[in-house]
Scaffold this active site. Structure first.
Site, PDB file in Angstrom:
ATOM      1  N   TYR A  46       0.855  -1.188   0.000  1.00  0.00           N
ATOM      2  CA  TYR A  46       0.000   0.000   0.000  1.00  0.00           C
ATOM      3  C   TYR A  46       0.894   1.242   0.000  1.00  0.00           C
ATOM      4  O   TYR A  46       1.498   1.595   1.015  1.00  0.00           O
ATOM      5  CB  TYR A  46      -0.917   0.027   1.215  1.00  0.00           C
ATOM      6  N   HIS A  51      -0.810 -12.088   0.838  1.00  0.00           N
ATOM      7  CA  HIS A  51      -1.667 -11.165   0.087  1.00  0.00           C
ATOM      8  C   HIS A  51      -2.251 -11.810  -1.165  1.00  0.00           C
ATOM      9  O   HIS A  51      -3.409 -11.581  -1.511  1.00  0.00           O
ATOM     10  CB  HIS A  51      -0.862  -9.920  -0.285  1.00  0.00           C
ATOM     11  N   SER A  83     -13.496  -3.487   0.776  1.00  0.00           N
ATOM     12  CA  SER A  83     -14.430  -2.767  -0.103  1.00  0.00           C
ATOM     13  C   SER A  83     -15.885  -3.024   0.287  1.00  0.00           C
ATOM     14  O   SER A  83     -16.721  -3.343  -0.557  1.00  0.00           O
ATOM     15  CB  SER A  83     -14.196  -3.143  -1.567  1.00  0.00           C
ATOM     16  N   ARG A 109     -16.458   0.485  -2.991  1.00  0.00           N
ATOM     17  CA  ARG A 109     -15.542   1.532  -3.448  1.00  0.00           C
ATOM     18  C   ARG A 109     -16.266   2.873  -3.607  1.00  0.00           C
ATOM     19  O   ARG A 109     -16.111   3.556  -4.614  1.00  0.00           O
ATOM     20  CB  ARG A 109     -14.839   1.109  -4.738  1.00  0.00           C
TER      21      ARG A 109
END
Length: 330
Positions: A54, A124, A203, A207
């Protein structure tokens, strides 16, 4: 704040999605990220979910600086991070689940955050070339080494979860889950409940679509991920905006923010479901957390399903390129 079980501890039933601590959804600042974390502590939100990719470490660096600046803050948060996404020799996106890579990346995360151990460490994305049993064994050894307290995976199928869990307990699986994305109900929600695994829903408000301030066409052009996502490309974008208006009207009629109702619906899907919305706005964060206080009746759930039935969202949730990595299942 209601608590849920995650690994060997209790955490708040909603968390902070710290992708927003980078510029992924628009420019932000470290001070803005600190304000979100301050609000989380005030409201009793204890889970913070980040990743080494990120902002290429920017999110973790912000969290680390926050913890250094506020003595005692580490005890207030259950910190999760991830690794496994990398680049190949040509600069293309790739996945690496090898023991050396995962440990080295976790070490980097610990350094950026200034802590000795994370509460939860996820893979991930799965590297399909490595059996998930081997990856689970690697994660177990990181727990034994004291570098993480529990482990998880992101975007894996129920069958993969069962295989990994047979080797080492999987505390959490992270997956996109919302009123717009119901695929986890095809076995993942159920498998997580059966195994005592938390389903961490990213999410959760589609979003921004399931809020009172959905992303505008003008902003989409500056957001590379969304502008390349089928659900935010025309004609799907306009169709989704129109469909969500019915849900927005329902929330208004109930006297609650649209985002709060979306969170309340998700929490109603299971006591093990943990949404992690991301935002750069403290006011919006408060709206999201307000969803934890809404108790929906069966009639409320039926009305929500009527305006947003399963399969209502137009467009696939990922483009072909974005689908590389997540496991599909049905």
């Amino acid at each position: 704040m209601r608590q849920i079980r995650l690994g060997g501890t209790e955490v708040s039933c909603i968390g902070v999605g710290a992708m927003s601590f980078s510029d992924f959804y628009g420019p932000t600042t470290e001070e803005n990220s600190f304000a979100i974390l301050d609000a989380a502590r005030e409201l009793g939100v204890s889970h913070v979910d980040t990743s080494n990719v990120y902002g290429m470490g920017r999110s973790e660096t912000a969290i680390g600086q926050y913890l250094r600046d506020r003595p005692g803050a580490r005890d207030a948060f259950h910190v999760a991070t991830k690794a496994g996404i990398t680049r190949d020799a040509d600069g293309n996106r790739a996945f690496d689940n090898s023991p050396a890579h995962l440990e080295a990346e976790l070490d980097g995360s610990l350094s950026r955050m200034g802590i000795e151990c994370v509460d939860l460490f996820y893979v991930h994305r799965r590297d399909a070339a490595v059996p998930i049993e081997e990856v689970a064994g690697t994660l177990g050894r990181l727990v034994e080494a004291g570098k993480c307290r529990s482990v998880g995976f992101s975007e894996i199928a129920p069958a993969s979860l069962r295989r990994a869990h047979a080797v080492h307990p999987v505390a959490a699986v992270q997956s996109e889950y919302s009123l717009a994305t119901r695929a986890p109900e095809l076995g993942l929600v159920q498998a997580c409940a059966e195994l005592g695994t938390a389903l961490v829903a990213f999410s959760p408000v589609f979003r921004s679509m399931l809020t009172d301030t959905p992303v505008t066409p003008e902003r989409l052009g500056a957001l590379s991920f969304l502008s390349g996502n089928p659900r935010f490309q025309e004609p799907n974008y306009s169709a989704n905006r129109q469909q969500v208006e019915r849900f927005r009207a329902l929330a208004a009629g109930m006297g609650v923010p649209t985002a709060a109702l979306a969170i309340a619906w998700l929490l109603h899907r299971g006591a093990h479901v943990l949404p992690i919305p991301g935002t750069r706005s403290v006011a919006h964060f408060r709206e999201l957390v307000a969803g934890t206080e809404i108790r929906l009746t069966q009639d409320d759930m039926a009305r929500i399903e009527e305006v947003l039935p399963v399969g209502w969202a137009h467009g696939d949730r990922y483009s072909d390129a974005q689908w590389i990595g997540p496991e599909r299942f049905s």
